[in-house]
Write an enzyme that holds these catalytic residues in place. Structure first.
Site, PDB file in Angstrom:
ATOM      1  CD  GLU A 272      15.615 -14.191  -7.348  1.00 33.64           C
ATOM      2  OE1 GLU A 272      15.625 -12.984  -7.445  1.00 33.64           O
ATOM      3  OE2 GLU A 272      15.411 -14.802  -6.093  1.00 33.64           O
TER       4      GLU A 272
ATOM      5  CG  HIS B   5      16.707 -38.258  -4.948  1.00 35.77           C
ATOM      6  ND1 HIS B   5      16.815 -39.373  -4.287  1.00 35.77           N
ATOM      7  CD2 HIS B   5      17.939 -37.828  -5.391  1.00 35.77           C
ATOM      8  CE1 HIS B   5      18.102 -39.825  -4.259  1.00 35.77           C
ATOM      9  NE2 HIS B   5      18.622 -38.903  -4.999  1.00 35.77           N
TER      10      HIS B   5
ATOM     11  CD1 TRP C  11      -0.765  -6.099  -3.024  1.00 36.67           C
ATOM     12  CD2 TRP C  11      -0.990  -6.530  -0.973  1.00 36.67           C
ATOM     13  NE1 TRP C  11      -0.744  -7.523  -3.087  1.00 36.67           N
ATOM     14  CE2 TRP C  11      -0.906  -7.844  -1.822  1.00 36.67           C
ATOM     15  CE3 TRP C  11      -1.303  -6.877   0.310  1.00 36.67           C
ATOM     16  CZ2 TRP C  11      -0.612  -8.961  -1.349  1.00 36.67           C
ATOM     17  CZ3 TRP C  11      -1.250  -8.230   0.736  1.00 36.67           C
ATOM     18  CH2 TRP C  11      -0.978  -9.313   0.007  1.00 36.67           C
TER      19      TRP C  11
ATOM     20  CB  CYS D 181      -1.059  -0.044   1.109  1.00 36.31           C
ATOM     21  SG  CYS D 181      -2.017  -1.343   1.277  1.00 36.31           S
TER      22      CYS D 181
ATOM     23  CE  LYS E 111      13.089 -11.585  -8.936  1.00 34.88           C
ATOM     24  NZ  LYS E 111      12.760 -12.283  -7.900  1.00 34.88           N
TER      25      LYS E 111
ATOM     26  CE  LYS F 244      11.257  -3.692  -5.016  1.00 35.77           C
ATOM     27  NZ  LYS F 244      11.794  -4.801  -5.821  1.00 35.77           N
TER      28      LYS F 244
ATOM     29  NE  ARG G  89       4.949   1.537  -0.140  1.00 41.48           N
ATOM     30  CZ  ARG G  89       5.656   1.120   0.689  1.00 41.48           C
ATOM     31  NH1 ARG G  89       6.950   1.225   0.289  1.00 41.48           N
ATOM     32  NH2 ARG G  89       5.385   0.630   1.881  1.00 41.48           N
TER      33      ARG G  89
ATOM     34  CG  ASN H 202       0.147   1.933   3.757  1.00 36.40           C
ATOM     35  OD1 ASN H 202      -0.726   1.922   2.932  1.00 36.40           O
ATOM     36  ND2 ASN H 202       1.241   2.711   3.571  1.00 36.40           N
ATOM     37  N   GLY H 203      -1.119  -1.576   6.638  1.00 39.51           N
ATOM     38  CA  GLY H 203      -0.927  -2.068   7.699  1.00 39.51           C
ATOM     39  C   GLY H 203      -2.025  -3.122   7.817  1.00 39.51           C
TER      40      GLY H 203
END
Length: 617
Positions: A490, A513, A75, A2, A494, A612, A27, A101-102
Site C-alpha cells: 500500500e 531473493h 477520463w 468520468c 501511494k 477515483k 472522477r 460514462n463507461g
C-alpha cells in the site's frame, strides 16, 4: 471514472453544472463540456480539453444560457484528451446531445455500420457512436410525442451496444426533459422543488439537495422540472426508493487543508471511530455486525472465506487474510477482483465471500460479486456507499462510515476497511475459540487506535522533512513482513500514484531473493519494522541494505531506538498489538507519499492517468 451532471429547472444551468463538475473532477479531468437548452430550444455546447477551469473560462467568455443542461468531465478511454473528444457529443443532425460514462465495447463495428449508412463523425470516441444511434432511432420512431420518441430511441440504442454506460440525453425537439440510463456505471437523480438533477455521484448534488434516487442497472429515467419517472428497459415502471444523503456539502470540501488527501489522512481518527461506533459489545466481548444478515449458526458453519478487492481494497483484504486466519482459524484467501471472474475457483457450500470497494461501484469488484453469486456463494459487501450497486446486490455487508473520500489516492477508506475486517476477525474468533478475556482486550485496543493515530499525525513536520530529503530519488523500495507486507504494498502504491516515483513493495525476507539487486545509494528503502515477532529479522534485512550503501527509512514502535544507529531516518508509532499495527504503520507511509508528491510539484488530488472510481474494465 468520468463525471456526469445534469440540471433542469428554473435557474440558469451553467453555474450549477460547473459547480457539480468541480466536485466530480476527481472522477475525470482530461476534458470537460456542457450542453445547454433554453429559450428557442437551441443547443449551446461548450467543451474544452484539460481541467474544468478551462471550461469555466470558456463559459465566462461565451455566457451560454439555458435552464436545462447536461455536462461531463472526462477520463479518456477512446481518443486523446482534445476539444473534439470532450463530451457532450451530438448526433449527425446536431439536434441531440449526449454525455456518457463507461465503455461501448462494440463501438467500432457500430461506427463502421453508421459510416456505411452515410453518417459522419467528429471525434475518436466510443460515445459518439451512441449519440448517433440514439439520434437515428429518434428519427425513425413512430411514438406519438417527442418525449416518448426520445425514451424509445434511448431504449433501442442501448439494446444494440455491448459494454457499460451511464448516460444523459437532451434533444432540441423535446425541450424541458432530460433522459438518463445506466448499466454498470452509476447514475443518481437529485430531487428538488421545481428542479431536478442527474449525476454520477451524489457529491455533485449535496449543495442543492440531499434527497436522491439511486438508479439500478437497466433503469431509464425521465426528468422534468416538476417531476421524474423511472422505468425498466422493458418499459415497466421501476421500483423507486428516495434516499437521504448522509453527508453535507462541507464534508466534501477541503476546508483549511491544501489538498483533499491531506484532509482525509487527518480525518482518520474520526473515520476509525465511526467505523467502530456501535459495533463493539463489552457484554458479549465481541463485534456486532447485524448487516451481515446471517444467524449465529450460519456464521459458525462458515469454513472458508474469500476476500476480493482492487488496488487499495485488495491490500486491505490481504491484511484481512492474516487477521481472520490468526483470530478465527478459518482458511482465508484473497483474490484480486479483476481476476476472480475469469478463474474457476473451487468453492463449497459453506464458503463466504466479502468484496471490498470504497465506492461500491468498482466494475471489477462488482463483477466478482456477480460471479460469486452465480456460483451460489453467499457474498457480502464492505463499502463506503450504502446505496451503491455492490451494497444493493450483495447478500448483506458492512458500511465502513468513512465519509466522502475525494482524493484519488485512498487513505481513510483503507484504515476503515482494515478496521471492519478486524471486527470480522473478532466476531468469527469469538464464535470459535477466542475467550471473553481475549475479546475484551481486543475491544480495549481497538478503541485506543484513534488516539494513537492522532499521535502519529503530530509528527507531520518530521515526516515532511524526510520526504523532502528523498523526494528526488530514482525510486523507492517498501519492505514489511506478515501483516505489514500488505502495508508495504500500500505504501508503494501511494508513492507511485501521486509522486510518480517508481516504487515496489516486498516481503522483507524476499530482499535477498532478487530485490537486493536494486539497492544503491540513490534508492531509499522504507522498512516497516515495528516491535513484533520478526523485528530482529527486519533488522538483519536493514543491515543488508546498509552494507550496500542503500538509504533506509524505518517505521518502528516507540522505544526501539536501536534503529536510529542503522537507518537514515526513523518514524515512530505508538505501541499496539501486532494485529492492529497496520492501522498505525500505514499512516506515516501516507504522509510520506503525500509530502514527496508536494515536494515534486505533483497534483496530489488529481494524479495523472488516474480517476477515483474505476467503473470501466
Amino acid at each position: 471514472m468520468c463525471g456526469i451532471v445534469g440540471y433542469i429547472g428554473k435557474r440558469q444551468a451553467s453555474p450549477i453544472l460547473l459547480d457539480g463538475l468541480r466536485r466530480l473532477e476527481y472522477r475525470g479531468y482530461d476534458s470537460a463540456g456542457m450542453a445547454l437548452m433554453g429559450a428557442g430550444d437551441e443547443f449551446q455546447i461548450v467543451k474544452r480539453a484539460g481541467r474544468i477551469e478551462n471550461l469555466r473560462q470558456a463559459v465566462n467568455e461565451i455566457s451560454p444560457r439555458g435552464d436545462a443542461g447536461i455536462s461531463h468531465t472526462r477520463w479518456a478511454t477512446h481518443g486523446a484528451p482534445t476539444d473534439a473528444n470532450a463530451h457532450p457529443h451530438c448526433d449527425d443532425s446536431g439536434k441531440l446531445a449526449l454525455v456518457h460514462n463507461g465503455v461501448i465495447e462494440n463501438y467500432q463495428s457500430l461506427r463502421d455500420q453508421l459510416i456505411a449508412q452515410g453518417e459522419t463523425f467528429a471525434s475518436e470516441t466510443d460515445t459518439e457512436v451512441l449519440s448517433h444511434l440514439v439520434g437515428r432511432y429518434f428519427e425513425k420512431s413512430t411514438e406519438p410525442d417527442g418525449e416518448q420518441r426520445l425514451v424509445h430511441a434511448v431504449k433501442t440504442a442501448i439494446s444494440k451496444v455491448k459494454g457499460t454506460y451511464g448516460i444523459a440525453v437532451m434533444h432540441k425537439e423535446v425541450p424541458g426533459v432530460i433522459v438518463g440510463a445506466r448499466l454498470g456505471s452509476p447514475l443518481v437523480v437529485g430531487l428538488g422543488e421545481g428542479e431536478h438533477f442527474l449525476a454520477s455521484d451524489v457529491s455533485a448534488l449535496v449543495a442543492h439537495t440531499r434527497d436522491v434516487v439511486y438508479l439500478n442497472d437497466y433503469d431509464i429515467v425521465t426528468i422534468h422540472p416538476d417531476s421524474y419517472s423511472v422505468q425498466s428497459h422493458e418499459g415497466q415502471p421501476a421500483e423507486v426508493k428516495v434516499s437521504r444523503v448522509d453527508f453535507t456539502e462541507s464534508d466534501a470540501e477541503k476546508g483549511d487543508f491544501e489538498h483533499f488527501m491531506l484532509k482525509e489522512i487527518f480525518e482518520q481518527p474520526i473515520s476509525l471511530q465511526n467505523a467502530l461506533r456501535g459495533r463493539l459489545s463489552r457484554d458479549e466481548c465481541t463485534a456486532i455486525l447485524g448487516g451481515l444478515n446471517m444467524t449465529q449458526q450460519e456464521l459458525r458453519q462458515v469454513d472458508r472465506i474469500i476476500l476480493s478487492g482492487c488496488g487499495t481494497a485488495f491490500h486491505a483484504a490481504m491484511v484481512g487474510e492474516y487477521l481472520i486466519e490468526s483470530m478465527a482459524r478459518i482458511p482465508t484467501e484473497v483474490e484480486i477482483a479483476s481476476e476472480f471472474r475469469y478463474r474457476n475457483v473451487p468453492t463449497g457450500k459453506n464458503t463466504l465471500q466479502f468484496v471490498l470497494s470504497q465506492s461500491g461501484e468498482t466494475i471489477d469488484t462488482l463483477a466478482a460479486l456477480r460471479e460469486a453469486k452465480r456460483k451460489g456463494i453467499r457474498c457480502l459487501g464492505v463499502v463506503n456507499n450504502v446505496a451503491s450497486t455492490i451494497a444493493r446486490e450483495s447478500d448483506g455487508g458492512v458500511y465502513i462510515h468513512a465519509g466522502p473520500e475525494i482524493g484519488v489516492a485512498a487513505t481513510k477508506t483503507f484504515t476503515s476497511q482494515v478496521a471492519v475486517i478486524t471486527l470480522l476477525g473478532l466476531l468469527f474468533g469469538r464464535i470459535h475459540h477466542l475467550s471473553s478475556v481475549d475479546g475484551l482486550e481486543m475491544i480495549d485496543e481497538l478503541e485506543a487506535i484513534p488516539d494513537k493515530i492522532s499521535a502519529i499525525l503530530h509528527q507531520t513536520e518530521r515526516i515532511r522533512e524526510i520526504a523532502e530529503k528523498h523526494a528526488h530519488a530514482d525510486g523507492m523500495l517498501f519492505m514489511g513482513r506478515q501483516l505489514n507486507y500488505p502495508v508495504a504494498l500500500e505504501g508503494a502504491l501511494k508513492m507511485k500514484e501521486i509522486s510518480y516515483i517508481y516504487a515496489s513493495g516486498h516481503p522483507s525476507a524476499e530482499l535477498k531473493h532478487g530485490v537486493i539487486a536494486l539497492v544503491k545509494p540513490e534508492l531509499p528503502s522504507v522498512f516497516i519494522a515495528p516491535d513484533d515477532a520478526v523485528f530482529d529479522k527486519n533488522v538483519s534485512n536493514i543491515e543488508e541494505v546498509r552494507a550496500r550503501k542503500g538509504p533506509v527509512i524505518a517505521v518502528t514502535t516507540e522505544g526501539r531506538t536501536e534503529l536510529e544507529r542503522i537507518t537514515d531516518d526513523v518514524i515512530y508509532i505508538p505501541d499496539c498489538p501486532t494485529y492492529l499495527q497496520p492501522l498505525l504503520t500505514v499512516i506515516p507511509l501516507q504522509l510520506l507519499s503525500y509530502y514527496t508528491a508536494v515536494a515534486r510539484g505533483c497534483d496530489v488530488d488529481k494524479p495523472r492517468n488516474l480517476a477515483k472510481s474505476v467503473t470501466v474494465e
